[in-house]
Write a protein that holds these residues in place. Structure first.
Motif, PDB file in Angstrom:
ATOM      1  N   PHE A 246       0.818  -1.226   0.000  1.00 57.19           N
ATOM      2  CA  PHE A 246       0.000   0.000   0.000  1.00 57.19           C
ATOM      3  C   PHE A 246       0.853   1.280   0.000  1.00 57.19           C
ATOM      4  N   ILE A 247       1.843   1.354   0.882  1.00 54.37           N
ATOM      5  CA  ILE A 247       2.663   2.574   0.962  1.00 54.37           C
ATOM      6  C   ILE A 247       3.762   2.539  -0.108  1.00 54.37           C
ATOM      7  N   GLY A 248       4.368   1.366  -0.309  1.00 56.31           N
ATOM      8  CA  GLY A 248       5.488   1.251  -1.242  1.00 56.31           C
ATOM      9  C   GLY A 248       5.145   1.667  -2.666  1.00 56.31           C
TER      10      GLY A 248
ATOM     11  N   GLN B 208       1.041  -7.773  19.853  1.00 54.19           N
ATOM     12  CA  GLN B 208       2.140  -8.288  19.017  1.00 54.19           C
ATOM     13  C   GLN B 208       2.710  -7.199  18.085  1.00 54.19           C
ATOM     14  N   TYR B 209       1.830  -6.557  17.326  1.00 51.84           N
ATOM     15  CA  TYR B 209       2.289  -5.591  16.312  1.00 51.84           C
ATOM     16  C   TYR B 209       3.072  -4.434  16.952  1.00 51.84           C
ATOM     17  N   GLY B 210       2.469  -3.807  17.963  1.00 49.38           N
ATOM     18  CA  GLY B 210       3.108  -2.652  18.590  1.00 49.38           C
ATOM     19  C   GLY B 210       4.377  -3.034  19.339  1.00 49.38           C
TER      20      GLY B 210
ATOM     21  N   ASP C 253      -7.290   2.078  -1.350  1.00 47.36           N
ATOM     22  CA  ASP C 253      -6.889   0.687  -1.561  1.00 47.36           C
ATOM     23  C   ASP C 253      -6.288   0.063  -0.302  1.00 47.36           C
ATOM     24  N   LYS C 254      -6.476   0.669   0.851  1.00 46.54           N
ATOM     25  CA  LYS C 254      -5.930   0.074   2.073  1.00 46.54           C
ATOM     26  C   LYS C 254      -6.795  -1.106   2.514  1.00 46.54           C
ATOM     27  N   VAL C 255      -6.175  -2.269   2.684  1.00 45.23           N
ATOM     28  CA  VAL C 255      -6.944  -3.452   3.090  1.00 45.23           C
ATOM     29  C   VAL C 255      -6.378  -4.121   4.342  1.00 45.23           C
ATOM     30  N   ARG C 256      -5.165  -3.731   4.746  1.00 47.93           N
ATOM     31  CA  ARG C 256      -4.576  -4.361   5.945  1.00 47.93           C
ATOM     32  C   ARG C 256      -4.380  -3.310   7.032  1.00 47.93           C
ATOM     33  N   GLY C 257      -4.314  -3.778   8.296  1.00 47.86           N
ATOM     34  CA  GLY C 257      -4.166  -2.855   9.419  1.00 47.86           C
ATOM     35  C   GLY C 257      -5.515  -2.226   9.749  1.00 47.86           C
TER      36      GLY C 257
ATOM     37  N   HIS D 291       6.360  -5.517  18.607  1.00 47.65           N
ATOM     38  CA  HIS D 291       7.415  -5.792  17.626  1.00 47.65           C
ATOM     39  C   HIS D 291       7.997  -4.491  17.080  1.00 47.65           C
ATOM     40  N   LYS D 292       7.131  -3.513  16.852  1.00 46.64           N
ATOM     41  CA  LYS D 292       7.631  -2.214  16.376  1.00 46.64           C
ATOM     42  C   LYS D 292       8.542  -1.581  17.435  1.00 46.64           C
ATOM     43  N   ALA D 293       8.135  -1.696  18.699  1.00 45.59           N
ATOM     44  CA  ALA D 293       8.962  -1.130  19.775  1.00 45.59           C
ATOM     45  C   ALA D 293      10.316  -1.835  19.818  1.00 45.59           C
TER      46      ALA D 293
ATOM     47  N   MET E   3      12.530  -5.192  -3.474  1.00 45.31           N
ATOM     48  CA  MET E   3      12.444  -6.632  -3.180  1.00 45.31           C
ATOM     49  C   MET E   3      11.167  -6.889  -2.395  1.00 45.31           C
ATOM     50  N   ASP E   4      10.351  -7.800  -2.873  1.00 48.18           N
ATOM     51  CA  ASP E   4       9.093  -8.110  -2.178  1.00 48.18           C
ATOM     52  C   ASP E   4       8.790  -9.589  -2.392  1.00 48.18           C
ATOM     53  N   ILE E   5       8.127 -10.188  -1.409  1.00 48.66           N
ATOM     54  CA  ILE E   5       7.748 -11.590  -1.565  1.00 48.66           C
ATOM     55  C   ILE E   5       6.643 -11.722  -2.605  1.00 48.66           C
TER      56      ILE E   5
ATOM     57  N   GLY F 219      11.909 -11.644  -3.276  1.00 49.75           N
ATOM     58  CA  GLY F 219      12.802 -12.021  -2.193  1.00 49.75           C
ATOM     59  C   GLY F 219      12.049 -12.004  -0.885  1.00 49.75           C
ATOM     60  N   ASP F 220      12.560 -12.788   0.063  1.00 51.81           N
ATOM     61  CA  ASP F 220      11.896 -12.943   1.363  1.00 51.81           C
ATOM     62  C   ASP F 220      12.765 -12.284   2.436  1.00 51.81           C
ATOM     63  N   VAL F 221      12.222 -11.290   3.098  1.00 55.21           N
ATOM     64  CA  VAL F 221      13.008 -10.542   4.101  1.00 55.21           C
ATOM     65  C   VAL F 221      13.434 -11.430   5.271  1.00 55.21           C
ATOM     66  N   THR F 222      12.733 -12.551   5.468  1.00 51.22           N
ATOM     67  CA  THR F 222      13.097 -13.432   6.587  1.00 51.22           C
ATOM     68  C   THR F 222      14.352 -14.260   6.265  1.00 51.22           C
TER      69      THR F 222
HETATM   70  N1  LIG Z   1      -0.745   1.231   6.539  1.00 48.97           N
HETATM   71  C1  LIG Z   1      -0.748   1.771   7.754  1.00 48.97           C
HETATM   72  O1  LIG Z   1      -1.760   2.306   8.235  1.00 48.97           O
HETATM   73  C2  LIG Z   1       0.504   1.764   8.587  1.00 48.97           C
HETATM   74  C3  LIG Z   1       0.507   2.453   9.807  1.00 48.97           C
HETATM   75  C4  LIG Z   1       1.662   2.414  10.588  1.00 48.97           C
HETATM   76  C5  LIG Z   1       2.771   1.723  10.131  1.00 48.97           C
HETATM   77  N2  LIG Z   1       2.736   1.075   8.939  1.00 48.97           N
HETATM   78  C6  LIG Z   1       3.911   0.316   8.501  1.00 48.97           C
HETATM   79  O2  LIG Z   1       4.306   0.715   7.195  1.00 48.97           O
HETATM   80  C7  LIG Z   1       4.860  -0.412   6.512  1.00 48.97           C
HETATM   81  C8  LIG Z   1       4.175  -0.577   5.167  1.00 48.97           C
HETATM   82  O3  LIG Z   1       2.784  -0.728   5.380  1.00 48.97           O
HETATM   83  P1  LIG Z   1       1.792  -1.025   4.189  1.00 48.97           P
HETATM   84  O4  LIG Z   1       0.475  -0.465   4.601  1.00 48.97           O
HETATM   85  O5  LIG Z   1       2.391  -0.630   2.882  1.00 48.97           O
HETATM   86  O6  LIG Z   1       1.712  -2.614   4.288  1.00 48.97           O
HETATM   87  P2  LIG Z   1       1.422  -3.693   3.153  1.00 48.97           P
HETATM   88  O7  LIG Z   1       1.040  -4.956   3.863  1.00 48.97           O
HETATM   89  O8  LIG Z   1       0.507  -3.160   2.112  1.00 48.97           O
HETATM   90  O9  LIG Z   1       2.866  -3.878   2.501  1.00 48.97           O
HETATM   91  C9  LIG Z   1       3.835  -4.712   3.063  1.00 48.97           C
HETATM   92  C10 LIG Z   1       4.629  -5.339   1.946  1.00 48.97           C
HETATM   93  O10 LIG Z   1       5.555  -6.262   2.543  1.00 48.97           O
HETATM   94  C11 LIG Z   1       5.606  -7.401   1.715  1.00 48.97           C
HETATM   95  N3  LIG Z   1       6.072  -8.567   2.484  1.00 48.97           N
HETATM   96  C12 LIG Z   1       5.388  -9.287   3.403  1.00 48.97           C
HETATM   97  N4  LIG Z   1       6.132 -10.313   3.831  1.00 48.97           N
HETATM   98  C13 LIG Z   1       7.321 -10.226   3.181  1.00 48.97           C
HETATM   99  C14 LIG Z   1       8.500 -11.008   3.210  1.00 48.97           C
HETATM  100  N5  LIG Z   1       8.602 -12.085   3.989  1.00 48.97           N
HETATM  101  N6  LIG Z   1       9.539 -10.627   2.436  1.00 48.97           N
HETATM  102  C15 LIG Z   1       9.439  -9.535   1.610  1.00 48.97           C
HETATM  103  N7  LIG Z   1       8.338  -8.776   1.536  1.00 48.97           N
HETATM  104  C16 LIG Z   1       7.288  -9.115   2.317  1.00 48.97           C
HETATM  105  C17 LIG Z   1       4.169  -7.585   1.225  1.00 48.97           C
HETATM  106  O11 LIG Z   1       4.105  -8.418   0.067  1.00 48.97           O
HETATM  107  C18 LIG Z   1       3.763  -6.145   0.968  1.00 48.97           C
HETATM  108  O12 LIG Z   1       4.021  -5.759  -0.356  1.00 48.97           O
HETATM  109  C19 LIG Z   1       4.701  -1.600   7.462  1.00 48.97           C
HETATM  110  O13 LIG Z   1       5.898  -1.772   8.191  1.00 48.97           O
HETATM  111  C20 LIG Z   1       3.607  -1.168   8.395  1.00 48.97           C
HETATM  112  O14 LIG Z   1       3.678  -1.819   9.646  1.00 48.97           O
HETATM  113  C21 LIG Z   1       1.628   1.081   8.149  1.00 48.97           C
END
Ligand SMILES: NC(=O)c1ccc[n+]([C@@H]2O[C@H](COP(=O)([O-])OP(=O)(O)OC[C@H]3O[C@@H](n4cnc5c(N)ncnc54)[C@H](O)[C@@H]3O)[C@@H](O)[C@H]2O)c1
Length: 312
Positions: A11-13, A141-143, A176-180, A145-147, A30-32, A51-54
């Motif tokens: 979404f942001i990228g 969990q989410y917060g 188009d935001k669907v997660r979070g 991990h961020k901390a 690089m994205d999975i 690519g996989d960030v893990t």
């Molecule tokens: N959207 C929000 O409201 C919001 C708010 C605060 C912080 N953030 C942070 O901003 C960042 C981006 O958020 P977003 O909304 O674009 O999220 P998003 O889920 O749309 O994008 C995350 C991307 O990471 C990729 N990804 C997932 N697992 C992966 C892996 N193993 N290896 C490589 N790539 C992988 C996904 O394919 C996806 O393209 C995140 O760290 C999120 O926590 C977002």
């Protein structure tokens, strides 16, 4: 030199990358999930690799091949749903892979997405804006991990002299935001589609910031060689769902938005009062008005449906 973006097809990228290219940068993403139709038309300025960030080998191999001097990590799991082991691999090990590869390769500046979620509930702070120096109260969990990511960044900064910067976005919004967090999105997009929508609490509070604004924040921070601070909060518009509904109805008088209860949602709303003066003063960011952004989202939905835009 280029910029290496991890998690850049999300979404942001997909907003960050075209804006970087518009500024003359070359990007390796690089994205999975490497499929991002929105990069069509950017030609050889953007290369997307799977690519996989893990996996450390994926991260360092692709980062090295990109010859990047700046790195941004946006990959994450936006939720609390993953089992602990999987969440830790993606959110904690994935972030560390990014920092460690950047250390080994001598990357000039690494930026990552933290979140307002590090602060936990607003009630820990009272009715005041939370700053980057406040104690972090995240318990989920989410917060949490961020901390930890922020702690890990500081450890790399202290022990290896790296430049790593965290940006804490608030509730990022866009059609188009669907997660979070998505209630503050659906309250706009569903009525724009002519659908009814209901929420548990009218007084639930959010702090939306439009995705174009957060993309600009990430870019300004990333392109600065040595920001003055290691952490920046984006801030946004502190607003209740009821007040978002009022704005939506200005543009869509027939919007069918209802609330089960008028009160009771505030205490569990997370953090919504956020001080962003550090970011504003150093980077001169100015957000467009929230009302304007609501109309923009409505009109983006209408364009998708083949309907004429509503005038502001
Ligand atoms: N959207 C929000 O409201 C919001 C708010 C605060 C912080 N953030 C942070 O901003 C960042 C981006 O958020 P977003 O909304 O674009 O999220 P998003 O889920 O749309 O994008 C995350 C991307 O990471 C990729 N990804 C997932 N697992 C992966 C892996 N193993 N290896 C490589 N790539 C992988 C996904 O394919 C996806 O393209 C995140 O760290 C999120 O926590 C977002």
């Amino acid at each position: 030199m280029s910029i290496f973006v991890i998690g850049g097809t999300g979404f942001i990228g997909i907003r960050v990358i075209p804006s970087l290219v518009a500024r003359g940068e070359t990007v390796v993403c690089m994205d999975i999930n490497p499929n991002a139709p929105s990069f069509a038309g950017l030609g050889d300025k953007v290369t997307v690799v799977r690519g996989d960030v893990t996996q450390f080998d994926d991260v360092i191999g692709n980062m090295e091949a990109s010859k990047a001097d700046r790195v941004i990590n946006l990959s994450y799991n936006l939720g609390q749903d993953l089992p602990p082991h999987r969440a830790t691999k993606l959110n904690i090990i994935g972030m560390d892979n990014c920092f460690e590869a950047a250390r080994i390769l001598g990357v000039k500046h690494t930026v990552f997405a933290s979140s307002l979620a590090v602060n936990g509930q607003q009630s820990h702070y009272g009715e005041r804006a939370v700053t980057e120096d406040d104690y972090k109260h995240a318990v989920v969990q989410y917060g949490s991990h961020k901390a930890f990511n922020e702690f890990q960044a500081k450890d790399y900064i202290d022990k290896h002299g790296m430049t790593i910067t965290a940006v804490r976005p608030a509730n990022v919004t866009g059609p188009d935001k669907v997660r979070g967090s998505v209630d503050h999105v659906n309250i706009i997009t569903r009525p724009a589609r002519g659908e009814a929508i209901s929420f548990p609490f009218a007084d639930a509070m959010r702090c939306p910031i439009h995705v174009d604004d957060i993309a600009e924040v990430f870019i300004r921070v990333l392109m600065t060689d040595k920001p003055a601070h290691a952490v920046y909060s984006s801030g946004g518009q502190a607003i209740s769902l009821a007040d978002i509904a009022v704005i939506v109805r200005e543009f869509l008088p027939d919007a069918k938005i209802s609330f089960e209860k008028q009160s009771g949602g505030r205490a569990s709303s997370g953090n919504w009062m956020i001080d962003n003066s550090r970011l504003v003063q150093e980077f001169g960011v100015q957000y467009r008005s929230y009302r304007e952004r609501v109309l923009q989202i409505i009109n983006e939905v209408r364009a998708e449906l083949g309907q004429a835009p509503i005038k502001g």
